[in-house]
Design an enzyme around this catalytic site. Structure first.
Site, mmCIF file in Angstrom:
data_model
loop_
_atom_site.group_PDB
_atom_site.id
_atom_site.type_symbol
_atom_site.label_atom_id
_atom_site.label_comp_id
_atom_site.label_asym_id
_atom_site.label_seq_id
_atom_site.Cartn_x
_atom_site.Cartn_y
_atom_site.Cartn_z
ATOM 1 N N THR A 209 45.011 39.737 43.513
ATOM 2 C CA THR A 209 43.990 38.745 43.620
ATOM 3 C C THR A 209 44.107 38.240 45.293
ATOM 4 O OG1 THR A 209 44.708 37.467 41.721
ATOM 5 C CG2 THR A 209 43.631 36.261 43.392
ATOM 6 N N LYS B 222 37.679 36.569 40.144
ATOM 7 C CA LYS B 222 39.050 36.447 39.714
ATOM 8 C C LYS B 222 39.606 34.974 40.192
ATOM 9 C CE LYS B 222 43.098 37.758 38.503
ATOM 10 N NZ LYS B 222 43.995 38.832 39.117
ATOM 11 N N LYS C 109 50.720 31.500 45.504
ATOM 12 C CA LYS C 109 49.715 32.575 46.039
ATOM 13 C C LYS C 109 48.369 32.267 45.494
ATOM 14 C CE LYS C 109 49.441 36.784 44.858
ATOM 15 N NZ LYS C 109 48.073 37.034 44.510
#
Length: 298
Positions: free
Chosen positions: A96, A172, A240
Site C-alpha cells: 500500500t 487500495k 501506516k
C-alpha cells in the site's frame, strides 16, 4: 507460458504469492531479509541463487514489502533490482503506497526499459496461498501482458483500473480506509456487547448473519474468540495504511473523521506494545479501557 519470477518479501502475503507462482508452473525465486523464509521456500521447490546473479534472466519481479521506502530500496537502492533486469521485464509492486509514489516508480522503471504494474493486493494470507487474491492493478497494456503469468497464478480477480500507475494504489487506499475502520468497529462492537452480557462467541454467531456484519468482522472476530493473536496482518500495518489514507485525504482537502478515529485506536494498540500482534488485538484497547477480560486473558 512458463516464466521466471522473483518474489521479494516472503511475509504472510508474499510467501503465499510465491507458493502460488511456483504452483502455477513457473521458475520461482523467493527473497527475504529472513534467511529462514528463503530456506523454507527453497525446500518447497523454489529455485536458489543470489538475486544479483539471476536478475538478468527474470521475466517478472513481485515486490511484497511493507511500504514505499522498502519498495524503492528493492527497486532502486544500493543493490536495486531494476538496473539488473532485461528490457521488457515487468515489476509488480503490491505494498500500500501513495498513488504519486506509484507513478514515480513507473516513470523510473520506464526509463530503464522495464514495465511497471501498480498492483496492490487484497484477500489475506490464506487467499494469497490459494492463488485467489484480488489485485487492483493499473499500468500499460504491455505491463499487463508481461505480468499475465503472475496474475493468472496469484489472483482470483484482477481489476484493470487504468493504463497508468497510481489508479491501483488509489483504489487500495479506498479499500484500506474501509478495512481499517471495519476492524476497529468490529472490536468496538464486540467489546461493547460484552458490557451488556453478550459473549464474543454469541456476538459472532448472531451478527455475522445480520446487516451489521462485514468481511473483517467474520474474519477477525474468530481470532479474538480463540485468544489467538498470531499475526496474519499486524496492528502496525494500520498506522501506516490509514496514515496514507489521511495524507491523500489532506491533499484532496477531504475530511475523513472515521479513518482518523480508527487510526487513533491502532496507534493506542501499538503504543501499548501490541504492534506485532494480529490487528484484531485492537480489541484489547477497548477491553482494557472498559475493564473487560477477553478470551485467553490470564
Amino acid at each position: 507460458m512458463a516464466s521466471s519470477t522473483a518474489v521479494i518479501g516472503l511475509g504472510s502475503m508474499g510467501y503465499g504469492i510465491a507458493q502460488s507462482v511456483l504452483r502455477g508452473g513457473h521458475t520461482t525465486y523467493g527473497y527475504d531479509i529472513n534467511p529462514d523464509s528463503e530456506a523454507r521456500f527453497r525446500s518447497e521447490g523454489g529455485s536458489g541463487g543470489a538475486l544479483g546473479d539471476i536478475a538478468g534472466a527474470l521475466d517478472a519481479v513481485v515486490v511484497v514489502v511493507l511500504n514505499a521506502e522498502q519498495t524503492e530500496a528493492v527497486l532502486f537502492g544500493t543493490d536495486g533490482v531494476v538496473p539488473k533486469l532485461k528490457p521488457g521485464a515487468v515489476v509488480l509492486t503490491c505494498a500500500t503506497v501513495p498513488p504519486a509514489f506509484a507513478r514515480e516508480m513507473s516513470a523510473r522503471c520506464g526509463q530503464a526499459g522495464v514495465h511497471y504494474l501498480d498492483a496492490p493486493i487484497s484477500g489475506g494470507s490464506v487467499k494469497a496461498a490459494q492463488g485467489q487474491l484480488s489485485i487492483m492493478a493499473s499500468g500499460t497494456s504491455e505491463a499487463f501482458a508481461a505480468a499475465k503469468p503472475v496474475l493468472d497464478a496469484t489472483a482470483e480477480t484482477v481489476f484493470e483500473l487504468g493504463d497508468a500507475a497510481g489508479a491501483g494504489s488509489a483504489m487500495k487506499a479506498v479499500n484500506q480506509l474501509l478495512a481499517g475502520v471495519h476492524i476497529a468497529a468490529m472490536a468496538e462492537a464486540l467489546t461493547f456487547g460484552m458490557t451488556q452480557g453478550v459473549e464474543p462467541e454469541q456476538f459472532l454467531e448472531v451478527i455475522s448473519k445480520c446487516a451489521g456484519s462485514s468481511w473483517m468482522l467474520e474474519n477477525r472476530a474468530p481470532h479474538i474468540i480463540a485468544g489467538d493473536y498470531a499475526p496474519h496482518s499486524s496492528v502496525d500495518i494500520w498506522p501506516k495504511d490509514l496514515g496514507i489514507v489521511l495524507d491523500i485525504a489532506k491533499s484532496a482537502r477531504f475530511g475523513a473523521p472515521l479513518t482518523a478515529a480508527a487510526l487513533q485506536q491502532f496507534l493506542a494498540a501499538s503504543g501499548s506494545g501490541l504492534g506485532g500482534e494480529d490487528d484484531a488485538a485492537v480489541a484489547k484497547v477497548y477491553a482494557r479501557n472498559a475493564g473487560l477480560r477477553l478470551p485467553g486473558d490470564a
